[in-house]
Motif scaffolding. Sequence first.
Motif, PDB file in Angstrom:
ATOM      1  N   SER A 102       0.884  -1.192   0.015  1.00  0.00           N
ATOM      2  CA  SER A 102       0.032   0.066   0.049  1.00  0.00           C
ATOM      3  C   SER A 102       0.776   1.254  -0.292  1.00  0.00           C
ATOM      4  CB  SER A 102      -0.929  -0.022   1.227  1.00  0.00           C
ATOM      5  OG  SER A 102      -0.201  -0.096   2.394  1.00  0.00           O
ATOM      6  N   THR A 103       2.115   1.260   0.539  1.00  0.00           N
ATOM      7  CA  THR A 103       2.891   2.517   0.602  1.00  0.00           C
ATOM      8  C   THR A 103       3.270   2.821  -0.664  1.00  0.00           C
ATOM      9  OG1 THR A 103       5.052   0.968   1.029  1.00  0.00           O
ATOM     10  CG2 THR A 103       3.430   1.705   2.855  1.00  0.00           C
ATOM     11  N   ASP A 106       0.757   4.668  -2.574  1.00  0.00           N
ATOM     12  CA  ASP A 106       0.491   6.238  -2.246  1.00  0.00           C
ATOM     13  C   ASP A 106       1.598   7.028  -2.966  1.00  0.00           C
ATOM     14  OD1 ASP A 106      -1.480   5.846  -0.664  1.00  0.00           O
ATOM     15  OD2 ASP A 106      -0.384   5.451   1.320  1.00  0.00           O
ATOM     16  N   GLU A 110       1.152  10.010  -5.902  1.00  0.00           N
ATOM     17  CA  GLU A 110       1.747  11.250  -5.588  1.00  0.00           C
ATOM     18  C   GLU A 110       2.652  11.728  -6.708  1.00  0.00           C
ATOM     19  OE1 GLU A 110       3.617  11.039  -1.975  1.00  0.00           O
ATOM     20  OE2 GLU A 110       1.927  11.154  -0.530  1.00  0.00           O
TER      21      GLU A 110
END
Length: 784
Positions: A102-103, A106, A110
């Motif tokens: 999940s990181t 993100d 971005e």
Amino acid sequence: MRRIVVSIIVFIGLALSLASCYPTRNVPEGSYLYGSNSYKIKDGKIASHNLNSYYLQNTNQSMLFLRPSLWFYDFGTRFKDSSKVNRFFTQTLGEPPIIYDSTLIDDTWENMQQHLKNLGYYNAEVIPIITKSNYYRTVKVKYVIIPHKPYLIRDVKFDIVNRRIRSFVLADWGKSPLDTGRIFSVNLLQQERDRITKDLRNLGYYYFSKKQIAFEADSALSKHEVSLKLQINELSYTDANYLDSIIYIKDKQYKFNKVIIYPEIATNNTDQAFDTTIVSYDFDNRGELDFYFIHNGSLEVNPKAILQAIFIKPDHFYKQDDVAHSYKALFNLNIYKYINVNIKDLKMEKDGFGQLNCIIQLSKMSKYSISSDSEVKNTGGDLGIEQGFGIVSRNTFKNGEILSVSLRGALEVQNVTNSENPNEILKIFNTFEAGINTSLELPRFLAPVSRNFFSRYFNPKTKLELGYNYQDRPDYTRIIVNSNFGYRWTSSIDVSHILNPFELASVKIDPEPEFQKIIDAYQDPRIKYSYQDHLVLGMSYSYTYKERNLNIRKPFKFFFGKVELGGIPYNFISKVFGQEKDSQGQNWIGDLPFTQFIRFQSDFRYYLPASNGNLMHVFRASLGVGVPLGGSVAVPFEKSFYIGGANSLRAWTLGTLGPGSYTTGSKTFEMTGDIKIELNYEFRFPITGSIKGAIFTDVGNIYLLKESDAIPGGAFHFYNFYEKLAANIGYGLRYDLSFLVIRFDVANPIYQPYLTKGNRWSMLTTGTDPRVIWAFNFAIGYPF
């Protein structure tokens, strides 16, 4: 036929079912397999984006909606860890499952958002939508992108300290991409910095750097509009002894004082004194310039041949492009293995301009090189071996010429029925071919004008070729003598041209008596012409566009086009000697006939990388048309089109397919046509190390321009030509050593246009004992 259709349906159904589920036995408990990446642009469009490259987490390699590497890995883990089977499937063929992180999701959105800002979409939104399947234990991520309204350029102002630089920038501002009304993006600013830097460095500003260029953007004037200010500052640096002080260097133009050339640094004898030879040369009829050649011993290469490849001139401004062109032209001479262009600042001025010396160091290749290549072919059951031998002489006449001589011999099995025993098929090396080809390449245009008449930036070359080929086949022997004279040049880094104002081929054929009877029995003049002595006189022009594959992740294209004109410029020779056309519409020179024709040929290829360049989709379309002119009944045999073989429709031997729906049922004749249509697709993928695989399909055929009683069904018609297109599928292995590719392909026909309607969709032979047709091709290099 019904079994084939059912098998295809079952295969597609199985593939679709497997595509929706992945082996997750090796996915840790509580984790998910990363299934797919995708994005959707909502409420608008985004120009010139590359959002796929911003995925920070990629999925397992896919092929035709499947994950074979993942399945191999799962299968391998079912064996003991230390076993060879386990290592082969998990390390060689397989790939461990990629676990959802999940990181990274993100960070991905971005990065996408920052990329959109660089494109001018400062208010863009990126919303990741994550779909989890607890049943399949997979995660799919879709990025929904809302670009909103971008910022546009309102106007551009200038703040340039150096007045001379300011005048140059304003004079060329029409080339700038920063037009009023365009989307304001960081990419455009980077392009403009590169353009201005390149232009100024080509105007003599040797030390100019793009770090001197800065932009200020003011968006307060109007909503979604930007007012730009372009600044060019003086070059500055910090002295290591005085870190608190900044030293500014005033930009100035530089000229070359001397050009010094070391023509052979590898063979210089340090015990022998160096000589300096000053060579005066006039490049553009504007006066001679002096160049300094420093050497010991005699000059092995004519200095003027070297100077033709050097674009740097004394008492002329420094140009960045001229340095690059010099490197390229010296390399294209093909006689130097080491080239170094070194520029030295003399720390002095003359007439207000800085002074530079250019030092060029060269080291020649070996004068002679020898090559040898062997090839074993098995196409459609015909076994053949071929051996080639070549020698290259560099700088043959001390003007940079390249002389090449190649010898080639081949033996091949051709299926021929023994006339004395019709039930016996001769399976021996009964076909022999041998030939010699020579070529001489000159690093200039050989023409009755000055060397400087043509631009050196085109890298002009002249090539003369002469060849002799002898063919001994069971039905005939044939001798072909050919010669060409032509010019080659490049108009850009991607585009090259070849113009041959003179091409000649003389064909002498001696058929066996039984084969001559077969030819005489045909009424079609095409076949008669193919097996008689004749002369081909013509000229040609070809154009090649080849994109450089600098980024393996980006698609690239290739295009080749050629037009040939035969006989027309030379038919006056026959008229001078008062010779009339014969019954077949042929002109004669001496005891050899020649025809008039025009021929077009094109080849377009599109390479589409996938999975970060590990996979490759390759598409090819090849079209050709040959039209007889001036009463000639046929295009010469050598200029007709063939189809089939290892680089074409791989389920058919070269020359055995077509024209159209016609077939001889044997290999007695090499079938040719006036029109060629060919479409190919190949999917290339890695297997392990240097071994790669491919799945392919080929579609195409040749056609006649007109109906022929001797070749029924061979003519091209718009309303039914597609019904006569043959098709095959296949798969292959490649051993890719980067400098050499060994290829093995297996192909099956799936549509045979020469069969009766209703039976054409078949992989089988005809007759009382139908069998699946397999064509094996062993070759060197990729097919396209």
